[in-house]
Design a protein around this motif. Structure first.
Motif, PDB file in Angstrom:
ATOM      1  N   GLN A  58      -8.560   6.854  42.001  1.00 38.46           N
ATOM      2  CA  GLN A  58      -8.216   6.775  43.505  1.00 38.46           C
ATOM      3  C   GLN A  58      -9.447   6.629  44.230  1.00 38.46           C
ATOM      4  O   GLN A  58     -10.315   7.486  44.305  1.00 38.46           O
ATOM      5  N   GLY A  59      -9.225   5.864  45.179  1.00 35.92           N
ATOM      6  CA  GLY A  59     -10.291   5.669  46.268  1.00 35.92           C
ATOM      7  C   GLY A  59      -9.885   5.636  47.587  1.00 35.92           C
ATOM      8  O   GLY A  59      -8.777   6.423  48.011  1.00 35.92           O
ATOM      9  N   VAL A  60     -10.771   5.148  48.743  1.00 38.49           N
ATOM     10  CA  VAL A  60     -10.110   5.483  50.132  1.00 38.49           C
ATOM     11  C   VAL A  60      -9.300   4.385  50.528  1.00 38.49           C
ATOM     12  O   VAL A  60      -9.283   3.172  49.987  1.00 38.49           O
ATOM     13  N   ASN A  61      -8.974   4.793  51.803  1.00 41.02           N
ATOM     14  CA  ASN A  61      -7.934   3.577  52.366  1.00 41.02           C
ATOM     15  C   ASN A  61      -6.769   3.114  51.267  1.00 41.02           C
ATOM     16  O   ASN A  61      -6.401   1.929  51.420  1.00 41.02           O
ATOM     17  N   GLY A  62      -6.389   3.984  50.449  1.00 43.70           N
ATOM     18  CA  GLY A  62      -5.183   3.597  49.700  1.00 43.70           C
ATOM     19  C   GLY A  62      -5.640   2.423  48.467  1.00 43.70           C
ATOM     20  O   GLY A  62      -4.572   2.018  47.789  1.00 43.70           O
ATOM     21  N   PHE A  63      -6.685   2.576  48.304  1.00 42.29           N
ATOM     22  CA  PHE A  63      -7.279   1.718  47.340  1.00 42.29           C
ATOM     23  C   PHE A  63      -7.303   2.314  46.039  1.00 42.29           C
ATOM     24  O   PHE A  63      -7.528   3.534  45.648  1.00 42.29           O
ATOM     25  N   GLU A  64      -7.010   1.913  44.715  1.00 39.99           N
ATOM     26  CA  GLU A  64      -7.223   2.436  43.348  1.00 39.99           C
ATOM     27  C   GLU A  64      -7.620   1.349  42.348  1.00 39.99           C
ATOM     28  O   GLU A  64      -7.394   0.209  42.606  1.00 39.99           O
ATOM     29  N   ALA A  65      -7.920   1.649  41.410  1.00 38.69           N
ATOM     30  CA  ALA A  65      -8.383   0.857  40.187  1.00 38.69           C
ATOM     31  C   ALA A  65      -8.000   1.508  39.028  1.00 38.69           C
ATOM     32  O   ALA A  65      -8.123   2.498  38.633  1.00 38.69           O
ATOM     33  N   GLU A  66      -7.988   0.278  37.903  1.00 37.31           N
ATOM     34  CA  GLU A  66      -7.395   0.874  36.733  1.00 37.31           C
ATOM     35  C   GLU A  66      -8.294   0.407  35.415  1.00 37.31           C
ATOM     36  O   GLU A  66      -8.618  -0.761  35.420  1.00 37.31           O
ATOM     37  N   PHE A  67      -9.201   1.145  34.791  1.00 41.55           N
ATOM     38  CA  PHE A  67      -9.990   0.854  33.594  1.00 41.55           C
ATOM     39  C   PHE A  67      -9.182   0.492  32.473  1.00 41.55           C
ATOM     40  O   PHE A  67      -8.290   1.126  32.227  1.00 41.55           O
ATOM     41  N   SER A  68      -9.466  -0.533  31.715  1.00 41.03           N
ATOM     42  CA  SER A  68      -8.880  -0.993  30.473  1.00 41.03           C
ATOM     43  C   SER A  68      -9.911  -1.099  29.396  1.00 41.03           C
ATOM     44  O   SER A  68     -10.733  -2.177  29.843  1.00 41.03           O
ATOM     45  N   LYS A  69     -10.013  -0.501  28.591  1.00 38.63           N
ATOM     46  CA  LYS A  69     -11.219  -1.001  27.667  1.00 38.63           C
ATOM     47  C   LYS A  69     -10.681  -1.825  26.686  1.00 38.63           C
ATOM     48  O   LYS A  69     -11.417  -2.927  26.259  1.00 38.63           O
ATOM     49  N   SER A  70      -9.655  -2.304  26.520  1.00 36.19           N
ATOM     50  CA  SER A  70      -8.723  -3.268  25.481  1.00 36.19           C
ATOM     51  C   SER A  70      -9.044  -4.633  26.227  1.00 36.19           C
ATOM     52  O   SER A  70      -9.130  -5.433  25.565  1.00 36.19           O
ATOM     53  N   ASN A  71      -8.808  -4.622  27.648  1.00 35.08           N
ATOM     54  CA  ASN A  71      -8.999  -5.787  28.362  1.00 35.08           C
ATOM     55  C   ASN A  71     -10.278  -6.108  28.924  1.00 35.08           C
ATOM     56  O   ASN A  71     -10.613  -7.118  29.567  1.00 35.08           O
ATOM     57  N   SER A  72     -11.258  -5.111  28.881  1.00 36.84           N
ATOM     58  CA  SER A  72     -12.576  -5.258  29.485  1.00 36.84           C
ATOM     59  C   SER A  72     -12.527  -5.378  30.949  1.00 36.84           C
ATOM     60  O   SER A  72     -12.982  -6.266  31.594  1.00 36.84           O
ATOM     61  N   SER A  73     -11.744  -4.536  31.643  1.00 33.87           N
ATOM     62  CA  SER A  73     -11.303  -4.865  32.683  1.00 33.87           C
ATOM     63  C   SER A  73     -11.231  -3.444  33.893  1.00 33.87           C
ATOM     64  O   SER A  73     -11.185  -2.691  33.448  1.00 33.87           O
ATOM     65  N   PHE A  74     -11.503  -3.968  35.266  1.00 30.45           N
ATOM     66  CA  PHE A  74     -11.487  -2.761  35.949  1.00 30.45           C
ATOM     67  C   PHE A  74     -11.185  -3.429  37.273  1.00 30.45           C
ATOM     68  O   PHE A  74     -11.733  -3.712  38.329  1.00 30.45           O
ATOM     69  N   HIS A  75      -9.678  -3.821  37.158  1.00 29.15           N
ATOM     70  CA  HIS A  75      -9.129  -4.277  38.443  1.00 29.15           C
ATOM     71  C   HIS A  75      -8.800  -3.433  39.638  1.00 29.15           C
ATOM     72  O   HIS A  75      -8.319  -2.225  39.530  1.00 29.15           O
ATOM     73  N   LEU A  76      -9.123  -3.919  40.760  1.00 28.15           N
ATOM     74  CA  LEU A  76      -8.845  -3.108  41.977  1.00 28.15           C
ATOM     75  C   LEU A  76      -7.460  -3.303  42.789  1.00 28.15           C
ATOM     76  O   LEU A  76      -7.162  -4.588  42.850  1.00 28.15           O
ATOM     77  N   ARG A  77      -6.730  -2.285  43.163  1.00 26.40           N
ATOM     78  CA  ARG A  77      -5.286  -2.538  43.486  1.00 26.40           C
ATOM     79  C   ARG A  77      -5.147  -2.072  44.874  1.00 26.40           C
ATOM     80  O   ARG A  77      -5.593  -0.783  45.250  1.00 26.40           O
ATOM     81  N   LYS A  78      -4.005  -2.669  45.708  1.00 30.44           N
ATOM     82  CA  LYS A  78      -3.769  -1.640  46.828  1.00 30.44           C
ATOM     83  C   LYS A  78      -2.150  -2.165  47.059  1.00 30.44           C
ATOM     84  O   LYS A  78      -1.942  -3.274  46.911  1.00 30.44           O
ATOM     85  N   ALA A  79      -1.192  -1.243  47.276  1.00 29.36           N
ATOM     86  CA  ALA A  79       0.166  -1.416  47.524  1.00 29.36           C
ATOM     87  C   ALA A  79       0.575  -2.350  48.566  1.00 29.36           C
ATOM     88  O   ALA A  79       1.413  -3.062  48.613  1.00 29.36           O
ATOM     89  N   SER A  80      -0.196  -2.204  49.816  1.00 23.33           N
ATOM     90  CA  SER A  80       0.274  -2.753  50.803  1.00 23.33           C
ATOM     91  C   SER A  80      -0.972  -3.090  51.754  1.00 23.33           C
ATOM     92  O   SER A  80      -1.625  -2.104  52.220  1.00 23.33           O
ATOM     93  N   VAL A  81      -1.436  -4.413  51.849  1.00 25.21           N
ATOM     94  CA  VAL A  81      -2.706  -4.921  52.528  1.00 25.21           C
ATOM     95  C   VAL A  81      -2.671  -4.713  53.870  1.00 25.21           C
ATOM     96  O   VAL A  81      -1.535  -4.985  54.463  1.00 25.21           O
ATOM     97  N   HIS A  82      -3.494  -4.338  54.487  1.00 23.43           N
ATOM     98  CA  HIS A  82      -3.652  -4.282  56.325  1.00 23.43           C
ATOM     99  C   HIS A  82      -4.582  -5.341  56.714  1.00 23.43           C
ATOM    100  O   HIS A  82      -5.499  -5.686  55.793  1.00 23.43           O
ATOM    101  N   TRP A  83      -4.584  -5.885  57.911  1.00 27.30           N
ATOM    102  CA  TRP A  83      -5.467  -7.045  58.551  1.00 27.30           C
ATOM    103  C   TRP A  83      -6.735  -6.482  58.305  1.00 27.30           C
ATOM    104  O   TRP A  83      -7.851  -7.268  58.130  1.00 27.30           O
ATOM    105  N   SER A  84      -6.852  -4.994  58.415  1.00 26.09           N
ATOM    106  CA  SER A  84      -8.263  -4.476  58.440  1.00 26.09           C
ATOM    107  C   SER A  84      -9.047  -4.462  57.132  1.00 26.09           C
ATOM    108  O   SER A  84     -10.279  -4.375  56.830  1.00 26.09           O
ATOM    109  N   ASP A  85      -8.345  -4.745  56.354  1.00 28.06           N
ATOM    110  CA  ASP A  85      -8.865  -4.900  54.773  1.00 28.06           C
ATOM    111  C   ASP A  85      -9.591  -6.491  54.491  1.00 28.06           C
ATOM    112  O   ASP A  85     -10.206  -6.602  53.471  1.00 28.06           O
ATOM    113  N   TRP A  86      -9.607  -7.032  55.524  1.00 25.43           N
ATOM    114  CA  TRP A  86     -10.482  -8.335  55.473  1.00 25.43           C
ATOM    115  C   TRP A  86     -11.818  -8.381  55.128  1.00 25.43           C
ATOM    116  O   TRP A  86     -12.344  -7.552  56.059  1.00 25.43           O
ATOM    117  N   ALA A  87     -12.232  -8.422  54.054  1.00 23.94           N
ATOM    118  CA  ALA A  87     -13.643  -8.162  53.713  1.00 23.94           C
ATOM    119  C   ALA A  87     -13.960  -8.890  52.482  1.00 23.94           C
ATOM    120  O   ALA A  87     -13.130  -9.483  51.487  1.00 23.94           O
TER     121      ALA A  87
END
Lengths: 112, 113
Positions: A58-87
């Protein structure tokens, strides 16, 4: 050498929609991984960090990320994007201890 | 909370000029870094300093010098500015140890005429 790849240079989502920003890593072993955000004309701010353990971080401002060893991935997610997330969002991996290797970044545009 | 202060925020130089960028942090962090950010690219490490009195070259050290004056400050010198060069230089700091997530300053924006 350790590296991260962000395959999407730009992602556009509607305000209120869910978001996933992709990060793939190349690493021998289990990496530490970070997500940073850069708002216009500012420095980078740390969103969240993964240390080996629970794959969902879990991160700040409602962000989270999931680590996957099998997929070699670390994708960032947010359930509901706000205009202030423009970055720009950067994935990063420590490389040989103190060096941090960054992806090329994903620009997030939010449709009102 | 702490802060990382970079000065100046904007720097305009002439070709061939020697330019110095400064960074101060009050987190009491041991390790400090200088990164360069070019438009459309990721960040590249120029120099870092694990502790006071230490200096390590990064991947992009050619054309730069660095100096860790004290624990809280780290300077970067562009030894000879290149014509039409435009980049953002970001200072960062972290606790000592592998795999730390550094915190960043707001950046110095360099333009060379």
């Amino acid at each position: 050498a350790q590296s991260v790849t962000q395959p999407d240079a730009r992602v556009t989502v509607s305000e209120g929609a869910s978001l996933q920003l992709r990060c793939k890593y190349s690493y021998f072993g289990t990496p530490y991984l970070f997500w940073y955000v850069q708002y216009p004309r500012q420095g980078l701010q740390l969103l969240l960090k993964y240390y080996p353990g629970d794959p969902v971080v879990q991160g700040v401002n409602g962000f989270e990320a999931e680590f996957s060893k099998s997929n070699s991935s670390f994708h960032l997610r947010k359930a509901s994007v706000h205009w202030s997330d423009w970055a720009v969002y950067f994935c990063a991996v420590p490389n040989m201890g103190y060096k941090l290797t960054f992806g090329t970044g994903t620009s997030l545009l939010v449709d009102p | 909370g702490g802060i990382i202060t970079q000065t100046p925020k904007f720097l305009i130089g002439q070709e061939g000029q020697k330019l110095t960028l400064k960074c101060q942090q009050n987190f009491n962090h041991d390790t400090m870094y200088w990164y360069r950010q070019d438009s459309g690219k990721g960040l590249r490490l120029i120099y870092y300093s694990i502790t006071e009195n230490d200096l390590q070259k990064g991947d992009l050290s050619e054309g730069y010098d660095a100096s860790r004056e004290k624990k809280s400050s780290f300077s970067l010198t562009v030894t000879s500015a290149q014509k039409n060069e435009m980049a953002v230089f970001l200072c960062a700091s972290s606790y000592r140890g592998n795999n730390q997530a550094p915190l960043f300053g707001e950046g110095t924006r360099l333009s060379v005429l």
